[in-house]
Design an enzyme around this catalytic site. Structure first.
Site, PDB file in Angstrom:
ATOM      1  N   TYR A 109      40.541  53.150  31.150  1.00 20.64           N
ATOM      2  CA  TYR A 109      39.100  52.860  31.137  1.00 20.64           C
ATOM      3  C   TYR A 109      38.799  52.078  29.857  1.00 20.64           C
ATOM      4  O   TYR A 109      39.250  52.459  28.767  1.00 20.64           O
ATOM      5  CB  TYR A 109      38.332  54.187  31.176  1.00 20.64           C
ATOM      6  CG  TYR A 109      36.855  54.035  30.953  1.00 20.64           C
ATOM      7  CD1 TYR A 109      36.036  53.484  31.923  1.00 20.64           C
ATOM      8  CD2 TYR A 109      36.279  54.452  29.766  1.00 20.64           C
ATOM      9  CE1 TYR A 109      34.682  53.335  31.708  1.00 20.64           C
ATOM     10  CE2 TYR A 109      34.917  54.317  29.541  1.00 20.64           C
ATOM     11  CZ  TYR A 109      34.118  53.749  30.514  1.00 20.64           C
ATOM     12  OH  TYR A 109      32.787  53.617  30.296  1.00 20.64           O
ATOM     13  N   LYS A 207      29.909  60.745  36.104  1.00 20.50           N
ATOM     14  CA  LYS A 207      30.363  60.136  37.345  1.00 20.50           C
ATOM     15  C   LYS A 207      30.242  61.152  38.497  1.00 20.50           C
ATOM     16  O   LYS A 207      29.150  61.567  38.810  1.00 20.50           O
ATOM     17  CB  LYS A 207      31.769  59.586  37.163  1.00 20.50           C
ATOM     18  CG  LYS A 207      31.964  58.808  35.836  1.00 20.50           C
ATOM     19  CD  LYS A 207      31.149  57.536  35.719  1.00 20.50           C
ATOM     20  CE  LYS A 207      31.145  56.949  34.318  1.00 20.50           C
ATOM     21  NZ  LYS A 207      32.424  56.723  33.686  1.00 20.50           N
TER      22      LYS A 207
HETATM   23  C1  LIG Z   1      32.910  56.469  32.357  1.00 24.06           C
HETATM   24  C2  LIG Z   1      34.289  56.892  32.019  1.00 24.06           C
HETATM   25  C3  LIG Z   1      34.598  57.414  30.751  1.00 24.06           C
HETATM   26  C4  LIG Z   1      33.590  57.480  29.622  1.00 24.06           C
HETATM   27  O1  LIG Z   1      32.569  58.366  29.878  1.00 24.06           O
HETATM   28  P1  LIG Z   1      31.047  58.210  29.379  1.00 24.06           P
HETATM   29  O2  LIG Z   1      30.367  59.355  29.981  1.00 24.06           O
HETATM   30  O3  LIG Z   1      30.566  56.873  29.855  1.00 24.06           O
HETATM   31  O4  LIG Z   1      31.105  58.242  27.864  1.00 24.06           O
HETATM   32  C5  LIG Z   1      35.899  57.830  30.538  1.00 24.06           C
HETATM   33  N1  LIG Z   1      36.847  57.749  31.493  1.00 24.06           N
HETATM   34  C6  LIG Z   1      36.590  57.243  32.713  1.00 24.06           C
HETATM   35  C7  LIG Z   1      37.681  57.162  33.731  1.00 24.06           C
HETATM   36  C8  LIG Z   1      35.314  56.797  33.014  1.00 24.06           C
HETATM   37  O5  LIG Z   1      35.066  56.284  34.230  1.00 24.06           O
END
Ligand SMILES: *Cc1c(COP(=O)(O)O)cnc(C)c1O
Length: 389
Positions: A109, A207
């Site tokens: 990421y 997410k």
């Molecule tokens: C979005 C995401 C992150 C970071 O998370 P945030 O809540 O945006 O700080 C880390 N790993 C993955 C795979 C992500 O999709």
């Protein structure tokens, strides 16, 4: 019935709905109240009620979510943070010291790569990238005696590569390091890395866990109680905690994770099958497709194959950007895992920060977070967006 008699060894959905909280003893409130309080009355100096002293250290709304996340990941303790990256940074500071080394996915990421490349490196923690799908490459990237963490995502973002968690745990533990699995893409419903030998699960709860694109948050879940104590110390000492309202929203999302994930998977399978037959699409990347190089490993360690689909568009970057812009039911935007479908161009959007590095993604790549709308509407939208290619 107490939480333990209700939840104990129960199924995933029961744990997601009941673990971490018993109806409030004074009011019977079925849902953890939003404890909008920074401090707590003490019954005499040091006489804390339930251990609550100050809300950076602990807050009951947060405690409930932390317990529920530990239960769904089959861990011992969970910790939640203001964002996924805040969780990641707290983990690094809890486990590494300047001079240490970390192995990262070669398609991590983008924000994780940036954190290690620009922030942790300045603090003296170095990193090497390796393909999570190649156990030998990960083994070769480990620097014995210096590597503290082997960090993987599976599926990775945005190329949906699959890492064999059991095999990578063995290689990592041989070298005396800890295996960290960013389980954001699979969600705890589809995959539980701690049961396969991982030491730490990381989530961007922004997410799938939150699931409604209305809150940013992160989490860590572990089994080892000494490691849990170190994380608890750093969670409080650094202070990047999630507030009670964010915890309430995230916990509400977690309760429906199982039913949402089933529909995300149904729709993603339909979309992948449609794209596979489309003449303007040169490649479909989805771990559920039998020709995906990680398909067999994914079939072993995941319940289903998830809601993320990437594809490459004939005609290169310009056409890929045009498809993203023409989509209407799919909203053009970053992030993923919400009920609504999203489309994005990783090279210009989520992964712009890795341009010019080894982690650069193909310019003709489009990433979909397939939501839980009517499948026919999603397919019709992609059909019209691809028609001009
Ligand atoms: C979005 C995401 C992150 C970071 O998370 P945030 O809540 O945006 O700080 C880390 N790993 C993955 C795979 C992500 O999709």
């Amino acid at each position: 019935m107490s939480e333990h008699t209700r939840v104990g060894k129960s199924g995933f959905e029961t744990r997601a709905i009941h673990a971490g909280y018993d109806p409030d003893p004074t009011t019977g409130a079925v849902i953890p109240p939003i404890f909008a309080t920074s401090t707590y009355k003490q019954d005499g100096v040091g006489g804390l009620r339930g251990g609550y002293e100050y809300s950076r250290s602990a807050n009951p709304t947060r405690t409930a979510l932390e317990g529920a996340l530990a239960a769904v990941e089959e861990g011992e303790r969970g910790f939640v943070f203001a964002s996924g990256l805040a969780a990641e940074d707290t983990l690094v500071r809890s486990t590494c010291a300047p001079g240490d080394h970390v192995v990262l996915p070669d398609d991590a990421y983008g924000g994780t790569f940036r954190l290690f490349d620009k922030v942790e490196r300045a603090w003296g923690v170095e990193h090497t990238s390796a393909a999570v799908s190649d156990v030998d490459a990960v083994r070769a990237a480990i620097r014995p005696g210096r590597t503290r963490l082997v960090w993987i995502e599976t599926p990775t973002n945005p190329l949906l590569n699959i890492g064999d968690i059991e095999a990578l745990a063995a290689v990592t533990h041989e070298a005396g390091a800890l295996l960290v699995v960013d389980n954001t893409f699979a969600s705890p419903y589809l995959q539980q890395p701690l049961t396969l030998g991982a030491d730490v699960v990381v989530h961007s709860t922004t997410k799938y866990v939150g699931g409604h694109s209305d809150v940013v948050g992160g989490a860590l879940v572990v089994r080892d109680l000494d490691l849990a104590d170190r994380i608890a110390f750093h969670q409080n000492a650094i202070g990047a905690v999630a507030g009670p309202f964010d915890c309430f929203l995230t916990h509400r999302g977690l309760k429906t994770l199982a039913v949402r994930m089933e529909r995300h998977c149904d729709n993603a399978e339909r979309v992948a099958a449609f794209l596979l037959d489309h003449p303007a699409v040169t490649q479909v990347i989805y771990p559920g497709l039998p020709d995906h190089p990680g398909h067999d490993v994914a079939a072993c360690q995941m319940r289903r194959f998830g809601g993320m689909v990437s594809f490459r568009v004939a005609g290169g970057e310009e056409q890929a950007l045009a498809v993203c812009e023409r989509a209407q039911v799919f909203t053009l935007g970053e992030s993923l895992g919400g009920v609504e479908s999203l489309i994005e161009h990783p090279g210009r959007m989520t992964h712009a920060s890795v341009a010019g590095t080894d982690l650069e993604v193909p310019a003709d790549l489009v990433r979909l977070s397939v939501g839980i709308e009517t499948a026919e509407d999603l397919i019709a939208d992609l059909d019209q967006a691809l028609r001009a290619v």
